[in-house]
Design a protein around this motif. Structure first.
Motif, PDB file in Angstrom:
ATOM      1  N   THR A 205      -4.481 -18.805  -2.786  1.00  0.00           N
ATOM      2  CA  THR A 205      -5.501 -18.927  -1.752  1.00  0.00           C
ATOM      3  C   THR A 205      -5.990 -17.538  -1.364  1.00  0.00           C
ATOM      4  OG1 THR A 205      -3.870 -18.785   0.043  1.00  0.00           O
ATOM      5  CG2 THR A 205      -4.399 -20.994  -0.798  1.00  0.00           C
ATOM      6  N   ASP A 206      -7.044 -17.502  -0.543  1.00  0.00           N
ATOM      7  CA  ASP A 206      -7.554 -16.228  -0.053  1.00  0.00           C
ATOM      8  C   ASP A 206      -6.493 -15.489   0.758  1.00  0.00           C
ATOM      9  OD1 ASP A 206      -9.970 -16.842  -1.216  1.00  0.00           O
ATOM     10  OD2 ASP A 206     -10.932 -17.490   0.647  1.00  0.00           O
ATOM     11  N   MET A 207      -5.671 -16.250   1.516  1.00  0.00           N
ATOM     12  CA  MET A 207      -4.667 -15.617   2.362  1.00  0.00           C
ATOM     13  C   MET A 207      -3.643 -14.858   1.519  1.00  0.00           C
ATOM     14  SD  MET A 207      -1.993 -17.274   5.137  1.00  0.00           S
ATOM     15  CE  MET A 207      -3.256 -17.741   6.314  1.00  0.00           C
ATOM     16  N   TYR A 208      -3.099 -15.523   0.492  1.00  0.00           N
ATOM     17  CA  TYR A 208      -2.101 -14.838  -0.326  1.00  0.00           C
ATOM     18  C   TYR A 208      -2.756 -13.780  -1.211  1.00  0.00           C
ATOM     19  CZ  TYR A 208       2.145 -13.940  -2.954  1.00  0.00           C
ATOM     20  OH  TYR A 208       3.234 -13.319  -3.503  1.00  0.00           O
ATOM     21  N   GLY A 209      -3.981 -14.038  -1.624  1.00  0.00           N
ATOM     22  CA  GLY A 209      -4.687 -13.063  -2.442  1.00  0.00           C
ATOM     23  C   GLY A 209      -4.950 -11.760  -1.711  1.00  0.00           C
ATOM     24  N   GLY A 210      -4.915 -11.817  -0.376  1.00  0.00           N
ATOM     25  CA  GLY A 210      -5.161 -10.624   0.415  1.00  0.00           C
ATOM     26  C   GLY A 210      -3.922  -9.808   0.719  1.00  0.00           C
ATOM     27  N   THR A 211      -2.756 -10.229   0.207  1.00  0.00           N
ATOM     28  CA  THR A 211      -1.535  -9.463   0.453  1.00  0.00           C
ATOM     29  C   THR A 211      -1.533  -8.195  -0.398  1.00  0.00           C
ATOM     30  OG1 THR A 211      -0.359 -10.771  -1.219  1.00  0.00           O
ATOM     31  CG2 THR A 211      -0.170 -11.486   1.077  1.00  0.00           C
ATOM     32  N   THR A 212      -0.727  -7.237   0.011  1.00  0.00           N
ATOM     33  CA  THR A 212      -0.702  -5.946  -0.673  1.00  0.00           C
ATOM     34  C   THR A 212       0.095  -6.012  -1.977  1.00  0.00           C
ATOM     35  OG1 THR A 212       1.304  -5.209   0.466  1.00  0.00           O
ATOM     36  CG2 THR A 212      -0.822  -4.769   1.545  1.00  0.00           C
ATOM     37  N   VAL A 213      -0.145  -5.037  -2.846  1.00  0.00           N
ATOM     38  CA  VAL A 213       0.623  -4.929  -4.088  1.00  0.00           C
ATOM     39  C   VAL A 213       2.104  -4.759  -3.778  1.00  0.00           C
ATOM     40  CG1 VAL A 213       1.020  -3.509  -6.132  1.00  0.00           C
ATOM     41  CG2 VAL A 213      -1.326  -4.000  -5.387  1.00  0.00           C
ATOM     42  N   GLU A 214       2.398  -3.985  -2.731  1.00  0.00           N
ATOM     43  CA  GLU A 214       3.790  -3.745  -2.353  1.00  0.00           C
ATOM     44  C   GLU A 214       4.479  -5.036  -1.936  1.00  0.00           C
ATOM     45  OE1 GLU A 214       1.486  -0.133  -2.275  1.00  0.00           O
ATOM     46  OE2 GLU A 214       1.180  -2.039  -1.213  1.00  0.00           O
ATOM     47  N   PHE A 215       3.767  -5.873  -1.188  1.00  0.00           N
ATOM     48  CA  PHE A 215       4.350  -7.149  -0.767  1.00  0.00           C
ATOM     49  C   PHE A 215       4.627  -8.036  -1.972  1.00  0.00           C
ATOM     50  CE2 PHE A 215       3.929 -11.618   0.523  1.00  0.00           C
ATOM     51  CZ  PHE A 215       4.914 -11.686   1.502  1.00  0.00           C
ATOM     52  N   ARG A 216       3.688  -8.080  -2.905  1.00  0.00           N
ATOM     53  CA  ARG A 216       3.864  -8.928  -4.082  1.00  0.00           C
ATOM     54  C   ARG A 216       5.017  -8.413  -4.947  1.00  0.00           C
ATOM     55  NH1 ARG A 216      -1.266 -12.039  -4.574  1.00  0.00           N
ATOM     56  NH2 ARG A 216      -0.662 -12.681  -6.648  1.00  0.00           N
ATOM     57  N   GLU A 217       5.192  -7.102  -4.975  1.00  0.00           N
ATOM     58  CA  GLU A 217       6.320  -6.544  -5.715  1.00  0.00           C
ATOM     59  C   GLU A 217       7.647  -6.978  -5.101  1.00  0.00           C
ATOM     60  OE1 GLU A 217       5.581  -2.366  -5.713  1.00  0.00           O
ATOM     61  OE2 GLU A 217       4.272  -2.438  -7.494  1.00  0.00           O
ATOM     62  N   ARG A 218       7.689  -7.013  -3.766  1.00  0.00           N
ATOM     63  CA  ARG A 218       8.919  -7.462  -3.098  1.00  0.00           C
ATOM     64  C   ARG A 218       9.174  -8.947  -3.341  1.00  0.00           C
ATOM     65  NH1 ARG A 218       7.027  -4.167   1.272  1.00  0.00           N
ATOM     66  NH2 ARG A 218       6.389  -6.015   2.425  1.00  0.00           N
ATOM     67  N   MET A 219       8.105  -9.711  -3.556  1.00  0.00           N
ATOM     68  CA  MET A 219       8.246 -11.152  -3.800  1.00  0.00           C
ATOM     69  C   MET A 219       8.642 -11.454  -5.247  1.00  0.00           C
ATOM     70  SD  MET A 219       7.676 -12.751  -0.979  1.00  0.00           S
ATOM     71  CE  MET A 219       7.348 -14.416  -1.536  1.00  0.00           C
ATOM     72  N   ARG A 220       8.532 -10.469  -6.119  1.00  0.00           N
ATOM     73  CA  ARG A 220       8.713 -10.695  -7.551  1.00  0.00           C
ATOM     74  C   ARG A 220      10.045 -11.373  -7.882  1.00  0.00           C
ATOM     75  NH1 ARG A 220       6.937  -8.777 -12.632  1.00  0.00           N
ATOM     76  NH2 ARG A 220       8.604  -8.907 -14.159  1.00  0.00           N
ATOM     77  N   SER A 221      11.138 -10.884  -7.323  1.00  0.00           N
ATOM     78  CA  SER A 221      12.439 -11.455  -7.681  1.00  0.00           C
ATOM     79  C   SER A 221      12.550 -12.920  -7.264  1.00  0.00           C
ATOM     80  CB  SER A 221      13.570 -10.643  -7.055  1.00  0.00           C
ATOM     81  OG  SER A 221      13.501 -10.688  -5.635  1.00  0.00           O
ATOM     82  N   TRP A 222      11.922 -13.272  -6.147  1.00  0.00           N
ATOM     83  CA  TRP A 222      11.925 -14.674  -5.701  1.00  0.00           C
ATOM     84  C   TRP A 222      11.124 -15.534  -6.684  1.00  0.00           C
ATOM     85  CZ3 TRP A 222      14.749 -16.064  -1.442  1.00  0.00           C
ATOM     86  CH2 TRP A 222      15.168 -15.024  -0.610  1.00  0.00           C
TER      87      TRP A 222
END
Length: 290
Positions: A205-222
């Motif tokens: 969604t637009d909401m998740y698409g607007g998160t930072t690269v750093e946040f997505r990197e932290r989510m990677r392991s999940w």
């Protein structure tokens, strides 16, 4: 002679907050496909045209009644505006009466801040929309809920309520509060409606698409450990090179809005009459127990 097929939600009146975009639009579509007449709430002027087009398309495609209503969920006058719109819609349905059958508390806001940078203003903004908004709407709708346990209330929560993600003191707290209210309402409204939460993880969604690269990197392991987020075979082959690079960086894919909407729609049908007070996982296996 063949009998008329009755869609599972035929004749029902449903409210979807934030119903014109993202997960909310997918939920509006799912409920309409099941025969429900849908009130699509939206907040900003920029969403009006998109929401109106969606409402008109759903009415034409599924032969239902729709209406849109602009209201900022969490504001003191918003709940009445939304409920009044639902009652006007209900009046157009033969023999329906002043009943609101389904409430989907989908509208929400988010922002990630480290503990030391959280402001009172941001705390109030998120709790106002994500917690107070659903409370005020259900309060306003109370006189019009069914009295035979056929009502359905579904709250859109998040895996953030339980997983302790960095920088989500406020957002995670709002979703945990929503889950707590879900359980209380399931008891208080047991003769009126079932009440459940659905807890998506990352969704396209637009909401998740607007998160930072750093946040997505932290989510990677999940994401990597969520069994349904792996992309293989034909699904992988259908992706562009840019999409493949993004998937590799993220560790897998987000959920699609229609996948969340399918779970929400199921909870609104008679098939879910024995499910209440639950947090139902719709996150690709990111969370398997609560």
């Amino acid at each position: 002679m063949p009998t008329h097929y009755k869609a599972p939600l035929e004749g029902k009146v449903a409210i979807v907050t934030g119903g014109g975009r993202g997960i909310g639009a997918a939920i509006s579509q799912n409920l309409a496909s099941k025969g429900a007449n849908v009130v699509l709430n939206y907040t900003s002027d920029s969403s009006r045209e998109r929401t109106q087009i969606l409402a008109e398309r759903l009415a034409a495609e599924f032969g239902i009644q729709t209406t849109i209503v602009q209201a900022s969920v969490g504001e003191l006058d918003a709940a009445k505006k939304i409920v009044d719109a639902a009652l006007e819609l209900a009046a157009k349905i033969p023999d329906h009466g002043k009943v609101i059958d389904i409430i989907i508390n989908n509208a929400g806001v988010a922002r990630n801040d480290p503990l030391g940078k959280i402001t009172v203003e941001e705390f109030n903004r998120q709790y106002k929309v994500n917690v107070l908004g659903p409370l005020l709407l259900v309060q306003e709708a109370l006189p019009y809920l069914p009295t035979d346990r056929s009502g359905r209330i579904v709250n859109l929560s998040s895996v953030s309520a339980t997983q302790g993600f960095l920088e989500q003191t406020v957002y995670g707290g709002t979703k945990a509060a929503l889950d707590a209210m879900t359980r209380t309402w399931a008891r208080e409204l047991s003769e009126r409606a079932t009440v459940n939460s659905v807890n998506p993880g990352p969704v396209k969604t637009d909401m998740y698409g607007g998160t930072t690269v750093e946040f997505r990197e932290r989510m990677r392991s999940w994401v990597e450990h969520a069994p349904l987020m792996h992309v293989k075979g034909k699904e992988w082959e259908s992706k562009t090179e840019e999409e493949k690079q993004r998937l590799k960086a993220d560790g897998g894919r987000e959920g699609y809005p229609e996948e969340i909407a399918g779970v929400v729609g199921m909870l609104c049908t008679p098939d879910a009459a024995w499910t209440t007070g639950s947090v139902v996982s719709a996150n690709g296996g990111m969370v398997m127990s609560l």
